[in-house]
Design a protein around this motif. Structure first.
Motif, PDB file in Angstrom:
ATOM      1  N   LEU A   1      48.209  38.444  35.474  1.00 40.85           N
ATOM      2  CA  LEU A   1      49.148  37.549  36.129  1.00 40.85           C
ATOM      3  C   LEU A   1      48.463  36.911  37.331  1.00 40.85           C
ATOM      4  O   LEU A   1      47.946  37.613  38.203  1.00 40.85           O
ATOM      5  N   LYS A   2      48.472  35.599  37.363  1.00 38.76           N
ATOM      6  CA  LYS A   2      47.745  34.852  38.388  1.00 38.76           C
ATOM      7  C   LYS A   2      48.695  34.138  39.322  1.00 38.76           C
ATOM      8  O   LYS A   2      49.829  33.805  38.960  1.00 38.76           O
ATOM      9  N   GLY A   3      48.213  33.884  40.546  1.00 38.31           N
ATOM     10  CA  GLY A   3      48.938  33.085  41.513  1.00 38.31           C
ATOM     11  C   GLY A   3      48.517  31.627  41.411  1.00 38.31           C
ATOM     12  O   GLY A   3      47.714  31.243  40.553  1.00 38.31           O
ATOM     13  N   VAL A   4      49.038  30.799  42.310  1.00 39.68           N
ATOM     14  CA  VAL A   4      48.704  29.373  42.275  1.00 39.68           C
ATOM     15  C   VAL A   4      47.248  29.130  42.638  1.00 39.68           C
ATOM     16  O   VAL A   4      46.700  28.060  42.342  1.00 39.68           O
ATOM     17  N   ASP A   5      46.595  30.117  43.267  1.00 41.91           N
ATOM     18  CA  ASP A   5      45.193  29.961  43.614  1.00 41.91           C
ATOM     19  C   ASP A   5      44.257  30.374  42.488  1.00 41.91           C
ATOM     20  O   ASP A   5      43.037  30.324  42.651  1.00 41.91           O
ATOM     21  N   GLY A   6      44.813  30.794  41.336  1.00 41.56           N
ATOM     22  CA  GLY A   6      44.004  31.168  40.196  1.00 41.56           C
ATOM     23  C   GLY A   6      43.487  32.588  40.220  1.00 41.56           C
ATOM     24  O   GLY A   6      42.806  33.016  39.281  1.00 41.56           O
ATOM     25  N   GLU A   7      43.792  33.344  41.265  1.00 43.93           N
ATOM     26  CA  GLU A   7      43.344  34.728  41.364  1.00 43.93           C
ATOM     27  C   GLU A   7      44.325  35.664  40.650  1.00 43.93           C
ATOM     28  O   GLU A   7      45.527  35.399  40.587  1.00 43.93           O
ATOM     29  N   ILE A   8      43.805  36.750  40.095  1.00 46.08           N
ATOM     30  CA  ILE A   8      44.634  37.737  39.409  1.00 46.08           C
ATOM     31  C   ILE A   8      45.199  38.706  40.442  1.00 46.08           C
ATOM     32  O   ILE A   8      44.450  39.351  41.182  1.00 46.08           O
ATOM     33  N   TYR A   9      46.539  38.819  40.476  1.00 47.43           N
ATOM     34  CA  TYR A   9      47.205  39.691  41.443  1.00 47.43           C
ATOM     35  C   TYR A   9      47.895  40.886  40.788  1.00 47.43           C
ATOM     36  O   TYR A   9      48.275  41.821  41.482  1.00 47.43           O
ATOM     37  N   ALA A  10      48.084  40.855  39.462  1.00 46.13           N
ATOM     38  CA  ALA A  10      48.740  41.968  38.785  1.00 46.13           C
ATOM     39  C   ALA A  10      48.378  41.946  37.314  1.00 46.13           C
ATOM     40  O   ALA A  10      47.962  40.908  36.764  1.00 46.13           O
ATOM     41  N   LEU A  11      48.514  43.107  36.657  1.00 49.04           N
ATOM     42  CA  LEU A  11      48.317  43.242  35.218  1.00 49.04           C
ATOM     43  C   LEU A  11      49.610  43.760  34.609  1.00 49.04           C
ATOM     44  O   LEU A  11      50.173  44.759  35.070  1.00 49.04           O
ATOM     45  N   ALA A  12      50.081  43.068  33.551  1.00 46.47           N
ATOM     46  CA  ALA A  12      51.358  43.414  32.923  1.00 46.47           C
ATOM     47  C   ALA A  12      51.126  43.989  31.539  1.00 46.47           C
ATOM     48  O   ALA A  12      50.238  43.529  30.799  1.00 46.47           O
TER      49      ALA A  12
ATOM     50  N   MET B   1      54.315  48.993  41.331  1.00 45.23           N
ATOM     51  CA  MET B   1      54.819  48.456  40.075  1.00 45.23           C
ATOM     52  C   MET B   1      55.906  47.424  40.351  1.00 45.23           C
ATOM     53  O   MET B   1      56.764  47.619  41.227  1.00 45.23           O
ATOM     54  N   ILE B   2      55.891  46.324  39.604  1.00 44.74           N
ATOM     55  CA  ILE B   2      56.895  45.276  39.744  1.00 44.74           C
ATOM     56  C   ILE B   2      57.432  44.913  38.360  1.00 44.74           C
ATOM     57  O   ILE B   2      56.780  45.148  37.339  1.00 44.74           O
ATOM     58  N   ASP B   3      58.636  44.344  38.322  1.00 49.79           N
ATOM     59  CA  ASP B   3      59.247  43.933  37.063  1.00 49.79           C
ATOM     60  C   ASP B   3      58.672  42.595  36.610  1.00 49.79           C
ATOM     61  O   ASP B   3      58.263  41.760  37.428  1.00 49.79           O
ATOM     62  N   VAL B   4      58.669  42.394  35.275  1.00 48.87           N
ATOM     63  CA  VAL B   4      58.184  41.135  34.722  1.00 48.87           C
ATOM     64  C   VAL B   4      59.204  40.620  33.710  1.00 48.87           C
ATOM     65  O   VAL B   4      59.966  41.387  33.112  1.00 48.87           O
ATOM     66  N   THR B   5      59.198  39.296  33.533  1.00 50.02           N
ATOM     67  CA  THR B   5      60.033  38.629  32.533  1.00 50.02           C
ATOM     68  C   THR B   5      59.131  38.010  31.481  1.00 50.02           C
ATOM     69  O   THR B   5      58.150  37.338  31.819  1.00 50.02           O
ATOM     70  N   VAL B   6      59.450  38.244  30.216  1.00 48.16           N
ATOM     71  CA  VAL B   6      58.643  37.761  29.095  1.00 48.16           C
ATOM     72  C   VAL B   6      59.484  36.770  28.303  1.00 48.16           C
ATOM     73  O   VAL B   6      60.605  37.087  27.892  1.00 48.16           O
ATOM     74  N   SER B   7      58.947  35.560  28.088  1.00 46.41           N
ATOM     75  CA  SER B   7      59.679  34.498  27.394  1.00 46.41           C
ATOM     76  C   SER B   7      58.814  33.913  26.286  1.00 46.41           C
ATOM     77  O   SER B   7      57.642  33.597  26.516  1.00 46.41           O
ATOM     78  N   SER B   8      59.402  33.764  25.109  1.00 50.66           N
ATOM     79  CA  SER B   8      58.672  33.207  23.971  1.00 50.66           C
ATOM     80  C   SER B   8      58.383  31.731  24.206  1.00 50.66           C
ATOM     81  O   SER B   8      59.229  30.987  24.710  1.00 50.66           O
ATOM     82  N   MET B   9      57.186  31.288  23.821  1.00 52.06           N
ATOM     83  CA  MET B   9      56.819  29.878  23.948  1.00 52.06           C
ATOM     84  C   MET B   9      56.550  29.239  22.594  1.00 52.06           C
ATOM     85  O   MET B   9      56.159  28.071  22.526  1.00 52.06           O
ATOM     86  N   GLY B  10      56.763  29.983  21.511  1.00 49.94           N
ATOM     87  CA  GLY B  10      56.561  29.449  20.165  1.00 49.94           C
ATOM     88  C   GLY B  10      57.857  29.453  19.385  1.00 49.94           C
ATOM     89  O   GLY B  10      58.938  29.283  19.936  1.00 49.94           O
ATOM     90  N   ASN B  11      57.745  29.645  18.076  1.00 51.13           N
ATOM     91  CA  ASN B  11      58.927  29.648  17.221  1.00 51.13           C
ATOM     92  C   ASN B  11      59.272  31.044  16.741  1.00 51.13           C
ATOM     93  O   ASN B  11      59.803  31.232  15.641  1.00 51.13           O
ATOM     94  N   SER B  12      58.977  32.035  17.549  1.00 53.24           N
ATOM     95  CA  SER B  12      59.341  33.408  17.208  1.00 53.24           C
ATOM     96  C   SER B  12      60.858  33.536  17.123  1.00 53.24           C
ATOM     97  O   SER B  12      61.586  32.998  17.950  1.00 53.24           O
TER      98      SER B  12
END
Length: 359
Positions: free
Chosen positions: A121-132, A97-108
């Protein structure tokens, strides 16, 4: 007054190799993903202005077997579109398990009380490395009503401790080959030589070779267990480090000045004075004579004044110590912004033996 920080003492001191170098290839990786936060108390995105929020929710519902009509106008005040970021540690294994940061990208207005639904959650290679997924912790509070609003801290970003589960490992070259490369945190030939000498003294001649000012190559055991023990012992080796290159760091946005203990100054003279311009405006009312039929007119009278303070020529003696240099600079009575210009002028005059770096 501009403040300066003494980053290094003038004499050498002992540090561990792990503080000046790191094993190349052993690093964290950045992960990111687009997600949705649900369960907000009417503080979500205005979907009429943020189409990606409604589109993201429609795509999520389709995965659950629900299809919305094409002409459906959905107002989801409890949903917010977010970007989720995380750092995948080195040697992370599936299930960790790893920590995640969540940031709003709209007008919430706020993410407080929201729940992040499953986000890959994807890396720069486009592969999925984790699920949040999980409930957000937002370190703030706010309330509004009647045109007034009160807010404490930031409500548009939060964290989910242990909010993502690793699904894929990142292959490393740590256990491959018979050599391991140590990368120095800063390029310095003297430090590279001392690291190699300290390792050879402790582990045997020929164990380490300094390849350049940044890289030290080690001959390491092939067996993984022996290799880990070998590196653990190498990282704890003590070595004497010298004073780094003289450098002055200047932040022009904040007026901060940081210089290390190797900075010295030669004899020079500095004149410092301030030029200020003040503009004042005074309303002037012009009243017409009685029975003249005129109108009252309001005009402005502007006064402009220029003041230049005298700048005495101050002699600065040669200073081999940082404390003397700080005392002389503070004695000029200059503001932080003025000190930036003074240091640059001293450097241009050839009286300072330091490298100026503006950030």
């Amino acid at each position: 007054m501009g403040s300066v920080w003494l980053g290094w003492p003038l004499d050498a001191h002992a540090i561990r190799i792990k503080e000046v170098a790191a094993v190349q290839g052993v690093r964290t990786n950045q992960l990111t993903g687009f997600g949705l936060v649900v369960g907000l108390d009417g503080t979500g995105d205005q979907t009429t202005q943020m189409p990606y929020t409604s589109q993201g929710m429609s795509n999520y519902l389709q995965q659950l077997g629900m299809t919305l009509p094409a002409d459906a106008k959905v107002q989801m005040k409890n949903v917010a579109a977010v970007l989720v970021t995380a750092q995948l540690p080195a040697f992370a294994q599936p299930g960790q398990m790893i920590d995640v940061t969540v940031s709003s990208m709209g007008n919430s207005k706020s993410l407080r009380g929201g729940t992040l639904i499953t986000t890959p959650l994807k890396g720069v290679d486009g592969e999925i490395y984790a699920l949040a997924q999980g409930n957000l912790l937002v370190g703030g509070a706010g309330a509004s009503g009647g045109g007034s609003k009160v807010q404490i801290n930031h409500l548009s970003a939060g964290r989910i401790p242990s909010g993502a589960q690793v699904e894929r490992t990142v292959p490393t070259a740590f256990a491959l080959g018979d050599t391991i490369d140590l990368g120095l945190n800063a390029s310095d030939f003297q430090t590279a030589r001392r690291v190699a000498e300290a390792i050879n003294t402790r582990m045997g001649k020929g164990t380490a070779n300094a390849m350049d000012g940044r890289l030290v190559r080690l001959r390491a055991p092939i067996d993984p267990n022996a290799r880990v023990s070998f590196l653990a012992e190498v990282e704890e080796i003590q070595l004497e480090t010298s004073v780094p290159a003289a450098r002055v760091i200047i932040n022009t946005r904040t007026g901060s000045i940081v210089m290390n203990g190797a900075v010295t100054i030669g004899p020079c003279a500095v004149a410092h004075g301030n030029l200020s311009v003040s503009i004042s405006s005074t309303p002037v009312v012009s009243q017409p004579n009685p029975l003249s039929g005129g109108q009252t007119v309001v005009a402005e009278k502007t006064d402009i004044k220029i003041t230049q303070e005298g700048g005495a020529l101050v002699q600065m003696e040669a200073s081999p110590k940082l404390s003397d240099l700080v005392r002389m600079l503070n004695g000029l009575g200059a503001t932080p912004q003025d000190l930036l210009a003074i240091l640059q002028a001293i450097k241009a005059a050839g009286a300072m033996n330091a490298e100026l770096e503006v950030i």
